[in-house]
Design a protein around this motif. Structure first.
Motif, PDB file in Angstrom:
ATOM      1  N   ASP A   6     -18.483  50.800 -19.471  1.00 51.69           N
ATOM      2  CA  ASP A   6     -19.581  50.025 -20.029  1.00 51.69           C
ATOM      3  C   ASP A   6     -19.944  48.868 -19.113  1.00 51.69           C
ATOM      4  O   ASP A   6     -21.116  48.612 -18.848  1.00 51.69           O
ATOM      5  CB  ASP A   6     -19.213  49.497 -21.422  1.00 51.69           C
ATOM      6  CG  ASP A   6     -19.321  50.581 -22.479  1.00 51.69           C
ATOM      7  OD1 ASP A   6     -19.889  51.647 -22.173  1.00 51.69           O
ATOM      8  OD2 ASP A   6     -18.844  50.373 -23.600  1.00 51.69           O
ATOM      9  N   SER A  19     -33.499  44.535 -29.293  1.00 56.41           N
ATOM     10  CA  SER A  19     -32.192  45.009 -29.788  1.00 56.41           C
ATOM     11  C   SER A  19     -31.444  45.734 -28.691  1.00 56.41           C
ATOM     12  O   SER A  19     -30.245  45.546 -28.481  1.00 56.41           O
ATOM     13  CB  SER A  19     -32.361  45.988 -30.953  1.00 56.41           C
ATOM     14  OG  SER A  19     -33.279  45.522 -31.861  1.00 56.41           O
ATOM     15  N   ARG A  20     -32.193  46.567 -27.999  1.00 58.47           N
ATOM     16  CA  ARG A  20     -31.565  47.373 -26.947  1.00 58.47           C
ATOM     17  C   ARG A  20     -31.060  46.454 -25.812  1.00 58.47           C
ATOM     18  O   ARG A  20     -29.989  46.674 -25.266  1.00 58.47           O
ATOM     19  CB  ARG A  20     -32.608  48.364 -26.438  1.00 58.47           C
ATOM     20  CG  ARG A  20     -32.105  49.371 -25.463  1.00 58.47           C
ATOM     21  CD  ARG A  20     -31.555  50.617 -26.123  1.00 58.47           C
ATOM     22  NE  ARG A  20     -31.059  51.530 -25.095  1.00 58.47           N
ATOM     23  CZ  ARG A  20     -29.779  51.830 -24.923  1.00 58.47           C
ATOM     24  NH1 ARG A  20     -28.857  51.370 -25.728  1.00 58.47           N
ATOM     25  NH2 ARG A  20     -29.403  52.636 -23.949  1.00 58.47           N
ATOM     26  N   TYR A  26     -36.478  47.276 -21.606  1.00 60.76           N
ATOM     27  CA  TYR A  26     -35.327  46.564 -22.172  1.00 60.76           C
ATOM     28  C   TYR A  26     -34.301  46.237 -21.093  1.00 60.76           C
ATOM     29  O   TYR A  26     -33.610  45.223 -21.160  1.00 60.76           O
ATOM     30  CB  TYR A  26     -34.716  47.350 -23.337  1.00 60.76           C
ATOM     31  CG  TYR A  26     -33.959  48.591 -22.955  1.00 60.76           C
ATOM     32  CD1 TYR A  26     -32.625  48.519 -22.545  1.00 60.76           C
ATOM     33  CD2 TYR A  26     -34.562  49.838 -23.013  1.00 60.76           C
ATOM     34  CE1 TYR A  26     -31.924  49.658 -22.200  1.00 60.76           C
ATOM     35  CE2 TYR A  26     -33.865  50.979 -22.656  1.00 60.76           C
ATOM     36  CZ  TYR A  26     -32.550  50.886 -22.255  1.00 60.76           C
ATOM     37  OH  TYR A  26     -31.870  52.011 -21.906  1.00 60.76           O
ATOM     38  N   GLU A  27     -34.237  47.111 -20.057  1.00 60.40           N
ATOM     39  CA  GLU A  27     -33.304  46.820 -18.976  1.00 60.40           C
ATOM     40  C   GLU A  27     -33.760  45.588 -18.196  1.00 60.40           C
ATOM     41  O   GLU A  27     -32.957  44.729 -17.820  1.00 60.40           O
ATOM     42  CB  GLU A  27     -33.186  48.020 -18.038  1.00 60.40           C
ATOM     43  CG  GLU A  27     -32.412  49.165 -18.652  1.00 60.40           C
ATOM     44  CD  GLU A  27     -32.533  50.459 -17.846  1.00 60.40           C
ATOM     45  OE1 GLU A  27     -31.696  51.347 -18.026  1.00 60.40           O
ATOM     46  OE2 GLU A  27     -33.488  50.569 -17.033  1.00 60.40           O
ATOM     47  N   SER A  75     -37.367  46.777 -30.949  1.00 61.45           N
ATOM     48  CA  SER A  75     -36.342  47.702 -30.452  1.00 61.45           C
ATOM     49  C   SER A  75     -35.981  47.371 -29.009  1.00 61.45           C
ATOM     50  O   SER A  75     -34.841  47.543 -28.588  1.00 61.45           O
ATOM     51  CB  SER A  75     -36.808  49.149 -30.591  1.00 61.45           C
ATOM     52  OG  SER A  75     -37.753  49.445 -29.592  1.00 61.45           O
ATOM     53  N   PHE A 118     -13.601  53.081 -21.586  1.00 63.51           N
ATOM     54  CA  PHE A 118     -14.936  52.721 -22.063  1.00 63.51           C
ATOM     55  C   PHE A 118     -15.288  51.294 -21.680  1.00 63.51           C
ATOM     56  O   PHE A 118     -16.418  50.998 -21.339  1.00 63.51           O
ATOM     57  CB  PHE A 118     -15.045  52.925 -23.575  1.00 63.51           C
ATOM     58  CG  PHE A 118     -15.191  54.375 -23.951  1.00 63.51           C
ATOM     59  CD1 PHE A 118     -16.246  55.130 -23.449  1.00 63.51           C
ATOM     60  CD2 PHE A 118     -14.287  54.991 -24.781  1.00 63.51           C
ATOM     61  CE1 PHE A 118     -16.375  56.467 -23.773  1.00 63.51           C
ATOM     62  CE2 PHE A 118     -14.408  56.326 -25.119  1.00 63.51           C
ATOM     63  CZ  PHE A 118     -15.455  57.067 -24.610  1.00 63.51           C
ATOM     64  N   LYS A 160     -21.983  49.925 -16.219  1.00 66.41           N
ATOM     65  CA  LYS A 160     -23.291  50.534 -16.488  1.00 66.41           C
ATOM     66  C   LYS A 160     -24.444  49.603 -16.137  1.00 66.41           C
ATOM     67  O   LYS A 160     -25.584  50.033 -16.014  1.00 66.41           O
ATOM     68  CB  LYS A 160     -23.397  50.832 -17.987  1.00 66.41           C
ATOM     69  CG  LYS A 160     -23.371  52.304 -18.352  1.00 66.41           C
ATOM     70  CD  LYS A 160     -23.618  52.390 -19.834  1.00 66.41           C
ATOM     71  CE  LYS A 160     -23.692  53.807 -20.340  1.00 66.41           C
ATOM     72  NZ  LYS A 160     -23.823  53.801 -21.808  1.00 66.41           N
ATOM     73  N   TYR A 166     -28.009  44.864 -26.908  1.00 68.88           N
ATOM     74  CA  TYR A 166     -26.945  45.868 -26.894  1.00 68.88           C
ATOM     75  C   TYR A 166     -26.348  45.964 -25.492  1.00 68.88           C
ATOM     76  O   TYR A 166     -25.138  45.944 -25.299  1.00 68.88           O
ATOM     77  CB  TYR A 166     -27.515  47.201 -27.354  1.00 68.88           C
ATOM     78  CG  TYR A 166     -26.545  48.335 -27.294  1.00 68.88           C
ATOM     79  CD1 TYR A 166     -25.625  48.554 -28.319  1.00 68.88           C
ATOM     80  CD2 TYR A 166     -26.534  49.207 -26.207  1.00 68.88           C
ATOM     81  CE1 TYR A 166     -24.725  49.599 -28.257  1.00 68.88           C
ATOM     82  CE2 TYR A 166     -25.641  50.262 -26.141  1.00 68.88           C
ATOM     83  CZ  TYR A 166     -24.736  50.448 -27.163  1.00 68.88           C
ATOM     84  OH  TYR A 166     -23.851  51.491 -27.094  1.00 68.88           O
TER      85      TYR A 166
END
Lengths: 473, 473
Positions: A98, A44-45, A4-5, A41, A94, A101, A48
């Motif tokens: 974030d 979605s990830r 997902y990354e 998933s 945050f 990240k 996200y």
């Protein structure tokens, strides 16, 4: 990098390159599943992550859209403008964390050193052995205060600097963060006033916010450390219930209080019967031959609650820290029992095994030399690329530098522009309730020096002269 | 058993046998060191244990004295008499837990099952392998919500009972205790009212006390479970901000809410917009073929915060649990980041490895059969030895039985007498703010049946007819 990354990063490239313009609709989950042959998933990830990075915006029931440039931090700043200072800090922290990240970013704003500096495979061996050999009954016996062997090893490390700390009063925790939080809970009630450093570690500000406490900020001079006169005045003026200070290689400045000042601090607080929560997670990362004794070494009254950790020195991610909480030790132990019961028992045994047999001193020597060399490399690059007159601290341990620029800048704007270029920095306003330090940033030199980092500093130098980054007032 | 435990136990025998009478001075540290050839820390630790067990009293600067019989619990009871109900519970719980910590005791009052029921060496193998193979960067990537593989495995387990729970909304925690505490923090402010079960798990009461909340107790029938009518009335009467209920194999009664009642509960709370913190740590220990779906299965509104753990089913002491916190997932994740940062990263990877390759289903089948057989053995011993008319629950999972005696008794007195005979029980007053249930006790049947346990039940039967145990009012 996970699937997902990878997916998120390839989409991030499309957005940054302009192939997907701000406001454009992003492909649907179904389209991406069909196109890339990945699971729902994973998509979605990935979305996200893209949302976290501020690159896309989610609209309920209609999917994702490309965000305006550097959306996330601006939105957070707007949202917080009308609220009280104490509510601000978490949102700001945050949003910055974030944004930072993002994989592949140059992590100058990170709070963590490179995991490659640690003896992870030797540690894994200790962990595996300890897990096999630990008695099944340790699951009951090792409840707080914790694994006896580990507490004995920690007590031995105190003894090396002349501190006689009974192993029974050491409570093993899930990293220093939990130790600090438990100590704060042990000595405060909602509404109480706590003295913190300014600039200081944002985690203290978050804890104060979360527990309904109020903060009084005590100035920290980047070369001399905490202003004891200001603290003395604050103690007269406010009913301060506790202090939360970092006495060695302070985050964010890197400054260390001298032994004389530590002693004076302990005496001042003893006169006011105020407990000191001493955050000393970087102390073992000293470049000079000896560990600078913490304030705890001067404590005769059991008022100092000393918090340490193996996360920065040995075992990142293992989550093992401790509190030596003086007269509050039992209260801290009970709070630990009530909130998270105990630190992971095989992990405690594994760390104890490593401390006994793994060669901790040898490892520490190596990591200290590495960090010192990285500090020097960073200092050189700053002199080469950042505007003349930039003040930088020269820490004698840890892995944080603090910069103050001569010309007024907007550190939040610098943060946003840098993130777009794949570089994170920690802007000064993170480190204060009042969001001062707009003219400052913290840099992390905990990563092996590389042309990529050199280049990142050069990019910061170029950004610093841009009009968007110059302060307007 | 460690050296200090052996030492403490040999001194305990001297005290219990009467060789050392109440009020007598205990030998000094120096004498014991000379006599037993042990270290000073061993002696200190042994005295610490003896103090915990209530067998000795420390006098500052003059040493230790033999305590009057069963000192600790009585002292705690006295201390709490004048204080508010909410302050009581922690002292009472700690005094009972401390007394029951005594090594060699028959742990009928314990909250833990026997560690021998778990595949600890297979788990250690998974942990060692995972620690060796985990990417160094996982120390950053696996920050909350947590290790992706582990969250996927947990999501798969939900899927097996028809619950589609996105892995991204699962936050991995240091055991269920932390998950429950974070969920409670996420939805309450000091002063708020929380509905709990009565009798209910004392940890909920401790959390409420610690966070400055107030409790409304909803009755639990030992065979039908939570009284929904009483809950409905309480919701009309009080501004309840959250409920904390255990829906499967409730602690302490062992009772399970039927699917119909779970659905009705979810609908009732949805009408009032009240979140449910669902403590489901025993659900997987069902004796019938299927896992009784938690209330979460009926939630359409994201109001149920489902908390689970591997501590009771697979890996005691590893401290890995989780929260699926519905619409509050992000808040819980941030609270996790702010309080303990993350669960231990190699441990998360180790549990994930075991779930994938270790044979979890096979292990679960085995432990369920063992617990069911132990329940039957315990039920038989209760019928044989305890007074006629004693009511016992017959749980369909977990490892707790709840007893109510026909003749009024004083469960605290029973606890004290039992501890003197090397048996712990969990007295009813632990499980309520109002300290009711004096006529009840909880028994743990999580240990392999043995003549020693049978004999312990027989001893309880003999104690129950003694005048000190019969209630006086």
């Amino acid at each position: 990098m996970t699937r997902y990354e990878q997916l998120a990063q390839s989409m991030a490239v499309e957005i940054r390159s302009g192939n997907l313009a701000p406001g454009a609709r992003m492909p649907s989950l179904r389209q991406i599943i069909a196109q890339h042959g990945v699971s729902q998933s994973t998509v979605s990830r990935a979305y996200y992550l893209l949302e976290q990075w501020g690159l896309v915006l989610a609209e309920e029931r209609s999917g994702y859209y490309v965000a305006p440039p550097a959306n996330a931090p601006e939105a957070a700043a707007r949202a917080s403008a009308g609220e009280s200072a104490t509510v601000d800090i978490s949102e700001l922290v945050f949003s910055v964390l974030d944004a930072a990240k993002q994989p592949g970013i140059v992590p100058l704003g990170s709070a963590f050193p490179s995991p490659l500096l640690f003896p992870l495979s030797r540690l894994a061996k200790s962990l595996g052995q300890a897990a096999r050999n630990v008695s099944p009954w340790s699951t009951v016996v090792d409840l707080p205060p914790g694994n006896e062997n580990l507490r004995r090893q920690i007590a031995l490390r105190y003894l090396r600097v002349g501190i006689s700390q009974p192993a029974d009063d050491i409570v093993v925790t899930n990293g220093a963060l939990e130790a600090l939080n438990l100590c704060l809970m042990a000595v405060t009630q909602p509404g109480d006033i706590v003295a913190v450093e300014s600039p200081g570690f944002y985690v203290a500000l978050q804890a104060i916010e979360r527990l309904g406490l109020r903060a009084v900020e005590i100035p920290v001079d980047p070369t001399a450390g905490l202003d004891l006169d200001a603290l003395a005045q604050a103690l007269e003026k406010h009913p301060i219930r506790a202090c939360w200070f970092m006495t060695n290689f302070q985050n964010p400045t890197g400054v260390t209080l001298s032994a004389e000042k530590k002693q004076a601090l302990v005496e001042l607080l003893a006169r006011h019967e105020v407990p000191l929560i001493e955050d000393d997670v970087y102390g073992e990362l000293h470049y000079a031959p000896n560990y600078p004794p913490p304030a705890m070494a001067f404590d005769r009254r059991g008022l100092v609650m000393h918090c340490g950790s193996f996360s920065k020195t040995l075992a990142p991610g293992y989550r093992v820290g401790w509190a030596s909480a003086g007269r509050f030790a039992e209260r801290v132990q009970r709070l630990k029992l009530m909130t998270t019961l105990s630190a992971s028992i095989p992990v405690q045994a594994g760390i104890a095994d490593y401390l006994e047999h793994g060669g901790y001193e040898r490892h520490l020597k190596k990591i200290r030399l590495a960090l010192q060399a990285q500090r020097d490399a960073m200092a050189g690059a700053i002199r080469r690329w950042l505007p003349e007159g930039t003040q930088q601290t020269q820490p004698e341990g840890g892995y944080f530098l603090w910069l103050r620029f001569r010309e007024p800048i907007d550190a939040m704007a610098l943060h946003r522009l840098a993130i777009e270029r794949g570089i994170s920095v920690a802007p000064g306003p993170l480190f204060s309730v009042s969001h001062g330090f707009e003219n400052c940033i913290r840099l992390n030199y905990g990563h092996p020096w590389s042309p990529r980092i050199e280049e990142a500093i050069r990019t910061l130098g170029a950004l610093l002269v841009r009009p968007e980054v110059r302060a307007h007032d």
